[in-house]
Write a protein that holds these residues in place. Structure first.
Motif, short mmCIF file in Angstrom:
data_model
loop_
_atom_site.label_atom_id
_atom_site.label_comp_id
_atom_site.label_asym_id
_atom_site.label_seq_id
_atom_site.Cartn_x
_atom_site.Cartn_y
_atom_site.Cartn_z
N ARG A 28 -6.53 1.25 0.02
CA ARG A 28 -6.40 1.41 -1.43
C ARG A 28 -7.02 2.73 -1.86
O ARG A 28 -8.10 3.09 -1.41
CB ARG A 28 -7.06 0.24 -2.15
CG ARG A 28 -6.34 -1.07 -1.88
CD ARG A 28 -6.90 -2.24 -2.67
NE ARG A 28 -6.77 -2.07 -4.10
CZ ARG A 28 -5.66 -2.30 -4.81
NH1 ARG A 28 -4.58 -2.73 -4.22
NH2 ARG A 28 -5.65 -2.13 -6.12
N PRO A 29 -6.31 3.48 -2.74
CA PRO A 29 -6.77 4.82 -3.13
C PRO A 29 -7.94 4.79 -4.13
O PRO A 29 -8.16 3.78 -4.81
CB PRO A 29 -5.53 5.43 -3.77
CG PRO A 29 -4.78 4.27 -4.32
CD PRO A 29 -5.03 3.13 -3.37
N PRO A 30 -8.66 5.91 -4.22
CA PRO A 30 -9.74 6.02 -5.22
C PRO A 30 -9.18 5.81 -6.63
O PRO A 30 -8.03 6.14 -6.90
CB PRO A 30 -10.24 7.47 -5.06
CG PRO A 30 -9.77 7.90 -3.70
CD PRO A 30 -8.52 7.13 -3.42
N GLY A 31 -10.00 5.23 -7.49
CA GLY A 31 -9.60 5.01 -8.87
C GLY A 31 -8.90 3.69 -9.11
O GLY A 31 -8.66 3.30 -10.24
N LYS A 32 -8.54 2.97 -8.06
CA LYS A 32 -7.90 1.66 -8.18
C LYS A 32 -8.95 0.58 -7.94
O LYS A 32 -9.95 0.83 -7.28
CB LYS A 32 -6.79 1.51 -7.12
CG LYS A 32 -5.60 2.39 -7.35
CD LYS A 32 -4.47 1.55 -7.82
CE LYS A 32 -3.22 2.40 -7.93
NZ LYS A 32 -2.06 1.62 -8.12
N PRO A 33 -8.72 -0.63 -8.48
CA PRO A 33 -9.64 -1.72 -8.13
C PRO A 33 -9.68 -1.90 -6.61
O PRO A 33 -8.67 -1.74 -5.93
CB PRO A 33 -9.01 -2.95 -8.80
CG PRO A 33 -8.14 -2.38 -9.90
CD PRO A 33 -7.67 -1.04 -9.39
N MET A 34 -10.84 -2.18 -6.09
CA MET A 34 -11.05 -2.39 -4.65
C MET A 34 -10.70 -1.15 -3.82
O MET A 34 -10.22 -1.25 -2.70
CB MET A 34 -10.30 -3.64 -4.16
CG MET A 34 -10.79 -4.92 -4.80
SD MET A 34 -10.02 -6.39 -4.11
CE MET A 34 -8.85 -6.80 -5.41
N ALA A 35 -10.94 0.02 -4.39
CA ALA A 35 -10.66 1.29 -3.70
C ALA A 35 -11.35 1.33 -2.34
O ALA A 35 -12.47 0.85 -2.20
CB ALA A 35 -11.12 2.46 -4.56
N GLY A 36 -10.65 1.86 -1.36
CA GLY A 36 -11.20 2.01 -0.02
C GLY A 36 -10.97 0.82 0.89
O GLY A 36 -11.14 0.93 2.10
N LEU A 37 -10.57 -0.33 0.34
CA LEU A 37 -10.33 -1.50 1.17
C LEU A 37 -8.95 -1.40 1.83
O LEU A 37 -8.04 -0.78 1.31
CB LEU A 37 -10.40 -2.79 0.34
CG LEU A 37 -11.75 -3.09 -0.33
CD1 LEU A 37 -11.70 -4.44 -1.03
CD2 LEU A 37 -12.89 -3.04 0.66
N TRP A 38 -8.82 -2.03 2.99
CA TRP A 38 -7.57 -2.06 3.74
C TRP A 38 -6.82 -3.33 3.39
O TRP A 38 -7.42 -4.41 3.29
CB TRP A 38 -7.85 -1.99 5.23
CG TRP A 38 -8.41 -0.66 5.62
CD1 TRP A 38 -9.73 -0.32 5.68
CD2 TRP A 38 -7.67 0.51 5.97
NE1 TRP A 38 -9.86 1.00 6.05
CE2 TRP A 38 -8.61 1.54 6.24
CE3 TRP A 38 -6.31 0.79 6.09
CZ2 TRP A 38 -8.22 2.82 6.62
CZ3 TRP A 38 -5.94 2.06 6.48
CH2 TRP A 38 -6.89 3.06 6.72
N GLU A 39 -5.50 -3.21 3.17
CA GLU A 39 -4.70 -4.36 2.76
C GLU A 39 -3.32 -4.31 3.37
O GLU A 39 -2.88 -3.28 3.87
CB GLU A 39 -4.58 -4.38 1.23
CG GLU A 39 -3.80 -3.19 0.69
CD GLU A 39 -3.69 -3.15 -0.82
OE1 GLU A 39 -4.19 -4.06 -1.49
OE2 GLU A 39 -3.10 -2.18 -1.32
N PHE A 40 -2.62 -5.44 3.29
CA PHE A 40 -1.22 -5.50 3.66
C PHE A 40 -0.43 -4.81 2.55
O PHE A 40 -0.71 -5.02 1.37
CB PHE A 40 -0.74 -6.95 3.78
CG PHE A 40 -1.44 -7.73 4.86
CD1 PHE A 40 -1.11 -7.55 6.19
CD2 PHE A 40 -2.42 -8.66 4.54
CE1 PHE A 40 -1.75 -8.27 7.20
CE2 PHE A 40 -3.05 -9.40 5.53
CZ PHE A 40 -2.72 -9.20 6.86
N PRO A 41 0.56 -3.98 2.87
CA PRO A 41 1.39 -3.37 1.82
C PRO A 41 2.14 -4.43 1.01
O PRO A 41 2.52 -5.47 1.55
CB PRO A 41 2.37 -2.50 2.62
CG PRO A 41 1.73 -2.29 3.94
CD PRO A 41 0.93 -3.53 4.22
#
Length: 137
Positions: A28-41
């Motif tokens: 997840r990119p900076p500025g978004k909720p939960m930035a930096g976390l890895w997720e399923f697309p």
């Protein structure tokens, strides 16, 4: 026990599996909720949209790939409170698609084995899906 919510947030996600049994995750990119976390697309299901069509749309927007609805197989779901709303996350799996994934709305992409996902910081709703994915693959 009764719990109230101001609404459900329906989200779809994909476990894209390559020929080596690895799964694509995005950061997840900076500025978004939960930035930096890895997720399923994946992403939100819009009003009037069926989940599979939403996932096809999201994968084109987020990763620049084309995938047929017939290539999607549902494998698990997660349910998670998000403040006033409640998230229901539907996880699908696919082994075939057209194009090379690129991080259009993410900081980075990684191909990882399901067991490796346990070492990644992930959103709370994604974490229980790793078990289902590991059993499947």
């Amino acid at each position: 026990m009764s719990r109230k919510t101001s609404g459900l947030l329906l989200v779809v996600a994909i476990a894209l599996v390559d020929g080596e049994g690895r799964v694509l995750v995005q950061q997840r990119p900076p500025g978004k909720p939960m930035a930096g976390l890895w997720e399923f697309p994946g992403g939100k299901v819009e009003p009037g949209e069926i989940p599979e069509a939403a996932l096809v749309r999201e994968l084109t927007e987020e990763l620049g790939i084309e995938i047929a609805i017939e290539a999607l197989a549902p494998i698990a779901f997660a349910s998670e409170g998000l403040g006033e709303r409640h998230l229901v996350l539907l996880l699908y799996v696919a082994h075939t698609w057209e194009g090379a994934p690129e991080p259009r709305h993410a900081s980075a992409l990684r191909w990882v084995r399901p067991a490796e996902m346990r070492g990644l910081a992930m959103p709370p709703a994604d974490v229980p899906l790793v078990d289902a994915l590991e059993r499947l693959l």
